[in-house]
Design a protein around this motif. Structure first.
Motif, PDB file in Angstrom:
ATOM      1  N   UNK A 300     -11.567   3.233 -17.640  1.00 43.02           N
ATOM      2  CA  UNK A 300     -11.610   3.212 -19.100  1.00 43.02           C
ATOM      3  C   UNK A 300     -10.606   4.186 -19.723  1.00 43.02           C
ATOM      4  N   UNK A 301     -10.398   5.332 -19.040  1.00 46.01           N
ATOM      5  CA  UNK A 301      -9.447   6.310 -19.588  1.00 46.01           C
ATOM      6  C   UNK A 301      -8.042   6.033 -19.060  1.00 46.01           C
ATOM      7  N   UNK A 302      -7.931   5.869 -17.761  1.00 45.76           N
ATOM      8  CA  UNK A 302      -6.634   5.578 -17.128  1.00 45.76           C
ATOM      9  C   UNK A 302      -6.927   4.903 -15.794  1.00 45.76           C
ATOM     10  N   UNK A 303      -5.969   4.110 -15.291  1.00 51.40           N
ATOM     11  CA  UNK A 303      -6.202   3.383 -14.041  1.00 51.40           C
ATOM     12  C   UNK A 303      -5.668   4.194 -12.870  1.00 51.40           C
ATOM     13  N   UNK A 304      -6.454   4.255 -11.804  1.00 54.77           N
ATOM     14  CA  UNK A 304      -5.961   4.868 -10.571  1.00 54.77           C
ATOM     15  C   UNK A 304      -6.213   6.357 -10.457  1.00 54.77           C
ATOM     16  N   UNK A 305      -7.119   6.899 -11.295  1.00 58.24           N
ATOM     17  CA  UNK A 305      -7.445   8.323 -11.160  1.00 58.24           C
ATOM     18  C   UNK A 305      -8.295   8.531  -9.906  1.00 58.24           C
ATOM     19  N   UNK A 306      -8.045   9.638  -9.187  1.00 59.60           N
ATOM     20  CA  UNK A 306      -8.950  10.044  -8.104  1.00 59.60           C
ATOM     21  C   UNK A 306      -9.717  11.264  -8.596  1.00 59.60           C
ATOM     22  N   UNK A 307     -10.495  11.874  -7.719  1.00 60.88           N
ATOM     23  CA  UNK A 307     -11.203  13.097  -8.104  1.00 60.88           C
ATOM     24  C   UNK A 307     -10.246  14.289  -8.226  1.00 60.88           C
ATOM     25  N   UNK A 308      -9.007  14.137  -7.730  1.00 64.13           N
ATOM     26  CA  UNK A 308      -8.066  15.256  -7.760  1.00 64.13           C
ATOM     27  C   UNK A 308      -7.031  15.033  -8.862  1.00 64.13           C
ATOM     28  N   UNK A 309      -6.953  15.961  -9.804  1.00 60.22           N
ATOM     29  CA  UNK A 309      -6.016  15.809 -10.921  1.00 60.22           C
ATOM     30  C   UNK A 309      -4.586  15.794 -10.383  1.00 60.22           C
ATOM     31  N   UNK A 310      -3.818  14.816 -10.814  1.00 58.93           N
ATOM     32  CA  UNK A 310      -2.425  14.714 -10.378  1.00 58.93           C
ATOM     33  C   UNK A 310      -2.228  13.834  -9.161  1.00 58.93           C
ATOM     34  N   UNK A 311      -3.334  13.376  -8.560  1.00 60.18           N
ATOM     35  CA  UNK A 311      -3.229  12.449  -7.418  1.00 60.18           C
ATOM     36  C   UNK A 311      -3.882  11.129  -7.825  1.00 60.18           C
ATOM     37  N   UNK A 312      -3.100  10.047  -7.750  1.00 65.17           N
ATOM     38  CA  UNK A 312      -3.552   8.722  -8.192  1.00 65.17           C
ATOM     39  C   UNK A 312      -3.635   7.786  -6.985  1.00 65.17           C
ATOM     40  N   UNK A 313      -4.271   6.649  -7.171  1.00 65.99           N
ATOM     41  CA  UNK A 313      -4.406   5.689  -6.063  1.00 65.99           C
ATOM     42  C   UNK A 313      -4.255   4.279  -6.618  1.00 65.99           C
ATOM     43  N   UNK A 314      -3.691   3.379  -5.798  1.00 71.51           N
ATOM     44  CA  UNK A 314      -3.487   2.000  -6.268  1.00 71.51           C
ATOM     45  C   UNK A 314      -3.507   1.021  -5.097  1.00 71.51           C
ATOM     46  N   UNK A 315      -3.876  -0.217  -5.411  1.00 71.69           N
ATOM     47  CA  UNK A 315      -3.785  -1.301  -4.434  1.00 71.69           C
ATOM     48  C   UNK A 315      -4.946  -1.310  -3.451  1.00 71.69           C
ATOM     49  N   UNK A 316      -4.704  -1.894  -2.273  1.00 72.73           N
ATOM     50  CA  UNK A 316      -5.782  -2.109  -1.312  1.00 72.73           C
ATOM     51  C   UNK A 316      -6.214  -0.828  -0.613  1.00 72.73           C
ATOM     52  N   UNK A 317      -5.623   0.303  -0.962  1.00 70.10           N
ATOM     53  CA  UNK A 317      -6.155   1.588  -0.499  1.00 70.10           C
ATOM     54  C   UNK A 317      -7.550   1.812  -1.081  1.00 70.10           C
ATOM     55  N   UNK A 318      -7.829   1.141  -2.215  1.00 71.46           N
ATOM     56  CA  UNK A 318      -9.106   1.360  -2.915  1.00 71.46           C
ATOM     57  C   UNK A 318     -10.164   0.318  -2.554  1.00 71.46           C
ATOM     58  N   UNK A 319      -9.814  -0.673  -1.740  1.00 69.48           N
ATOM     59  CA  UNK A 319     -10.728  -1.768  -1.402  1.00 69.48           C
ATOM     60  C   UNK A 319      -9.907  -3.037  -1.304  1.00 69.48           C
ATOM     61  N   UNK A 320     -10.511  -4.138  -0.791  1.00 72.77           N
ATOM     62  CA  UNK A 320      -9.739  -5.374  -0.668  1.00 72.77           C
ATOM     63  C   UNK A 320      -9.137  -5.802  -2.006  1.00 72.77           C
ATOM     64  N   UNK A 321      -7.847  -6.084  -2.013  1.00 75.87           N
ATOM     65  CA  UNK A 321      -7.156  -6.520  -3.236  1.00 75.87           C
ATOM     66  C   UNK A 321      -6.127  -7.587  -2.884  1.00 75.87           C
ATOM     67  N   UNK A 322      -5.818  -8.420  -3.850  1.00 78.08           N
ATOM     68  CA  UNK A 322      -4.734  -9.379  -3.692  1.00 78.08           C
ATOM     69  C   UNK A 322      -3.404  -8.662  -3.935  1.00 78.08           C
ATOM     70  N   UNK A 323      -2.328  -9.338  -3.633  1.00 76.79           N
ATOM     71  CA  UNK A 323      -1.000  -8.753  -3.884  1.00 76.79           C
ATOM     72  C   UNK A 323      -0.788  -8.580  -5.392  1.00 76.79           C
ATOM     73  N   UNK A 324      -1.122  -9.619  -6.165  1.00 70.38           N
ATOM     74  CA  UNK A 324      -0.929  -9.519  -7.620  1.00 70.38           C
ATOM     75  C   UNK A 324      -1.670  -8.312  -8.183  1.00 70.38           C
ATOM     76  N   UNK A 325      -2.920  -8.128  -7.756  1.00 73.29           N
ATOM     77  CA  UNK A 325      -3.709  -7.010  -8.284  1.00 73.29           C
ATOM     78  C   UNK A 325      -3.177  -5.673  -7.774  1.00 73.29           C
ATOM     79  N   UNK A 326      -2.672  -5.649  -6.542  1.00 73.01           N
ATOM     80  CA  UNK A 326      -2.108  -4.397  -5.999  1.00 73.01           C
ATOM     81  C   UNK A 326      -0.862  -4.005  -6.798  1.00 73.01           C
ATOM     82  N   UNK A 327      -0.055  -4.988  -7.130  1.00 78.11           N
ATOM     83  CA  UNK A 327       1.153  -4.716  -7.930  1.00 78.11           C
ATOM     84  C   UNK A 327       0.748  -4.194  -9.315  1.00 78.11           C
TER      85      UNK A 327
END
Ligand SMILES: Cc1cc2nc3c(=O)[nH]c(=O)nc-3n(C[C@H](O)[C@H](O)[C@H](O)COP(=O)(O)OP(=O)(O)OC[C@H]3O[C@@H](n4cnc5c(N)ncnc54)[C@H](O)[C@@H]3O)c2cc1C
Ligand code: SF4
Length: 349
Positions: A300-327
């Protein structure tokens, strides 16, 4: 000059993140542990992608070219991050190749690990050479070899594709749907029928999840146009009578046992958490979610936030994802990192 942003993992998510940042004038360093970029679609040799129908080598190869060719993207292949410290805007990373980097943020795009079918021995993988995975069939097609039985190179006359191998299986601790394998399997079934029109292709399923718009173009088209047969079944085992592979199970619609012979059995393997995740969690100080993927906050605030400020995450590292959604997630995490930098600059001034 802004310090570069570190992107770990050069698959579709990492390539998209790096390209977006560079387009906005933000330098970045892309660290990839394999010897080339492209992630699973390139490293595993996928054939035609769903839903675009483009060859992976063209679609993802194009992303690699655009990103690696950008002046503001520095690529380091064959490397991993061994240490990461500091605070937002001012991090230091040590790489396995002995380099040290000063960075303003990091985006983890480290993807997934293919399920190892050896963890499902009762379905014949590792025992019978003609029991293979969807990745192996993709490679047969993309290499130009064509779909063949590995034992003797013959063209199969009967192929079974078993869905949900390493997904939705509590007995082996995989309580997730891998999202894309129903659609990938319907696509592969059509490709097999196209190459070998006399070959009978059966798909064994629990439920079919060709979600969203894929229902028409994959599920129905594979049956109506390509005559792929779908069996709702619970599979007990895959054995051999010495000549054919035998798939035994129960047809759960009519509640009767079924035993059908095949030449080739294909496991539609799922997407496991990256085996590196415990190490990535320790190095970057990010929490893993209960299944073992890298945990992300709500969007809701920003996409790809982790618990650590300044470190973000994206794609299938977060769970099963399609290529379109990973992009899309790679681009959104890039935007979140830029937003964070902007907010930090405002606080300082
Ligand atoms: C058989 C199969 C077929 C598929 N076909 C399709 C399809 O047709 N269409 C579709 O939309 N999706 C498909 N998928 C899903 C697709 O593979 C993923 O959506 C996509 O690969 C996710 O991209 P990613 O960048 O998040 O991760 P990946 O593609 O997994 O890329 C991650 C990258 O990070 C690198 N890496 C990992 N750990 C580290 C580390 N510690 N340090 C540095 N680098 C690291 C890896 O080497 C890799 O290059 C398929 C999946 C399977 C299993
Ligand atoms: S997408 Fe289909 S094959 Fe893959 S885990 Fe989900 S239901 Fe099973």
């Amino acid at each position: 000059m802004t310090k570069p942003i570190l992107i770990v993992g050069g698959g579709p998510a990492g390539l998209a993140a790096a390209h977006s940042l560079a387009t906005f004038g933000q330098p970045c360093v892309l660290v990839e542990k394999a010897d080339r970029l492209g992630g699973a679609p390139i490293l595993e040799g996928y054939a035609k992608l769903v839903p675009s129908g483009e060859w992976a080598r063209d679609a993802i190869g194009g992303m690699v070219e655009r990103t690696a060719g950008h002046d503001l993207v520095e690529v380091k292949t064959g490397a991993t991050v061994t240490a990461f410290s500091g605070a937002v805007g001012n991090f230091t990373a040590a790489l396995s190749n002995g380099e040290t980097l000063d960075l303003s943020a990091a985006i983890l795009c480290t993807g997934f690990t293919h399920f190892d079918s050896a963890n499902k021995p009762e379905w014949g993988f590792g025992t019978y050479p003609d029991v293979v995975t969807t990745s192996q069939v993709e490679l047969m097609i993309s290499s130009g070899q064509g779909v063949r039985c590995p034992s003797d190179g013959r063209k199969p006359q009967r192929v079974a594709i078993l869905l949900c191998v390493g997904s939705r299986d509590r007995q082996i601790g995989r309580e997730w749907c891998s999202k894309i394998c129903c659609t990938v399997s319907a696509n592969l079934a059509m490709e097999i029928r196209e190459e070998l029109p006399d070959c009978h292709v059966y798909i064994y399923y629990m439920d079919i999840r060709t979600f969203g718009l894929y229902e028409t173009t994959y599920y129905w088209r594979s049956q109506e146009e390509f005559k792929v047969k779908y069996i709702k079944a619970r599979i007990a085992e895959v054995t051999s009578d010495g000549e054919k592979l035998i798939v035994k199970g129960e047809d759960t619609l009519v509640k009767r046992p079924i035993t059908i012979p095949f030449d080739l059995v294909v496991h539609a393997i799922g997407m496991d958490p990256n085996v590196d995740n415990p190490r990535l969690s320790a190095v970057f100080g990010v929490d893993l979610e209960p299944h073992g993927y890298i945990g992300k906050a709500n969007s809701y605030a920003a996409t790809g936030l982790t618990n650590k400020t300044g470190v973000f995450v994206a794609g299938s590292a977060t769970g099963p994802e399609t290529i379109d959604d990973s992009i899309a997630q790679g681009k959104a995490a890039a935007m979140a990192a830029l937003e964070q930098r902007q907010l930090a600059a405002r606080l300082v001034s």
